[in-house]
Write a protein that holds these residues in place. Sequence first.
Motif, short mmCIF file in Angstrom:
data_model
loop_
_atom_site.label_atom_id
_atom_site.label_comp_id
_atom_site.label_asym_id
_atom_site.label_seq_id
_atom_site.Cartn_x
_atom_site.Cartn_y
_atom_site.Cartn_z
N SER A 27 49.85 51.00 31.80
CA SER A 27 48.63 50.23 31.62
C SER A 27 47.62 50.62 32.68
O SER A 27 47.98 51.23 33.70
N VAL A 28 46.38 50.25 32.46
CA VAL A 28 45.32 50.45 33.46
C VAL A 28 44.65 49.10 33.66
O VAL A 28 44.23 48.45 32.69
N VAL A 29 44.55 48.68 34.91
CA VAL A 29 43.95 47.39 35.26
C VAL A 29 42.61 47.64 35.94
O VAL A 29 42.50 48.49 36.83
N THR A 30 41.59 46.91 35.52
CA THR A 30 40.29 46.95 36.17
C THR A 30 40.20 45.75 37.10
O THR A 30 40.44 44.62 36.68
N CYS A 31 39.88 46.01 38.37
CA CYS A 31 39.81 44.96 39.38
C CYS A 31 38.35 44.54 39.61
O CYS A 31 37.43 45.31 39.37
N SER A 32 38.18 43.32 40.09
CA SER A 32 36.85 42.76 40.33
C SER A 32 36.19 43.41 41.54
O SER A 32 36.81 44.18 42.28
N ALA A 33 34.93 43.06 41.75
CA ALA A 33 34.14 43.47 42.92
C ALA A 33 34.05 44.98 43.10
O ALA A 33 33.97 45.47 44.23
N LEU A 58 52.98 43.11 36.69
CA LEU A 58 52.59 42.73 38.05
C LEU A 58 51.50 43.67 38.56
O LEU A 58 51.65 44.89 38.49
N VAL A 59 50.43 43.08 39.06
CA VAL A 59 49.27 43.86 39.49
C VAL A 59 48.84 43.39 40.88
O VAL A 59 48.80 42.20 41.15
N GLY A 60 48.51 44.34 41.73
CA GLY A 60 47.94 44.03 43.03
C GLY A 60 46.65 44.79 43.21
O GLY A 60 46.67 46.01 43.35
N CYS A 61 45.54 44.09 43.14
CA CYS A 61 44.25 44.75 43.34
C CYS A 61 43.96 44.87 44.83
O CYS A 61 44.32 43.98 45.61
N PRO A 62 43.30 45.96 45.25
CA PRO A 62 43.02 46.16 46.67
C PRO A 62 41.88 45.28 47.16
O PRO A 62 41.06 44.80 46.38
N HIS A 63 41.85 45.05 48.46
CA HIS A 63 40.71 44.37 49.07
C HIS A 63 39.56 45.37 49.16
O HIS A 63 39.78 46.58 49.23
N VAL A 64 38.34 44.85 49.16
CA VAL A 64 37.15 45.69 49.29
C VAL A 64 36.44 45.29 50.58
O VAL A 64 36.25 44.10 50.84
N THR A 65 36.08 46.29 51.39
CA THR A 65 35.35 46.02 52.62
C THR A 65 33.87 46.29 52.39
O THR A 65 33.49 47.37 51.96
N VAL A 66 33.06 45.27 52.64
CA VAL A 66 31.62 45.37 52.48
C VAL A 66 31.01 45.48 53.87
O VAL A 66 31.35 44.68 54.76
N PRO A 67 30.14 46.45 54.11
CA PRO A 67 29.55 46.60 55.45
C PRO A 67 28.83 45.32 55.88
O PRO A 67 28.32 44.57 55.05
N THR A 88 40.03 41.01 45.78
CA THR A 88 39.72 41.30 44.38
C THR A 88 40.88 40.85 43.51
O THR A 88 41.98 40.60 43.99
N TYR A 89 40.61 40.76 42.24
CA TYR A 89 41.61 40.28 41.29
C TYR A 89 41.43 41.03 39.96
O TYR A 89 40.36 41.56 39.68
N PRO A 90 42.49 41.05 39.13
CA PRO A 90 42.39 41.75 37.85
C PRO A 90 41.43 41.02 36.90
O PRO A 90 41.47 39.80 36.80
N VAL A 91 40.57 41.79 36.25
CA VAL A 91 39.66 41.19 35.28
C VAL A 91 39.90 41.73 33.87
O VAL A 91 39.48 41.12 32.89
#
Length: 146
Positions: free
Chosen positions: A54-60, A80-89, A121-124
Amino acid sequence: MRQRLTFGLGIASAVMAAAGVLAPQAVAQELAPGVSCEQFSCRNDTDDTYRVESVVTCSAGAGQIPVVTYALPRKTTPVLVGCPHVTVPGKLEHHPPVLKPDGRGYDYPPPTMGPPEIKVTYPVLIEHRSAEVGNNPPPRPTGSAG
């Protein structure tokens, strides 16, 4: 007054019924005979273990993540899906003027960059792409480090 209320309720009922008809229904997607996935779970009605890709699209804006799930025989298995955190400057921060030591006028400190923000982020969206017999899944982690 009673006629307006009846008319208003009739219109509201018609709109709600139309919305129910037009709303997309969650439908399981059959990937192989006896193997189907819906949202974040896969059902396997066969006697084999299936490897589901499968392919999961994550938020943000965290992007898409490939996910492999082993759908166990005669069970419904969660994806089971684990989306990565996103760092915003950090944002540019302006500082107030500071009185000069001699008391005559002000110094204007330059702006600085604030701390970066980390967004969870979370799966959308999930797209199940394929399922193949995979009767030799990798061993599950035991949870002990050794």
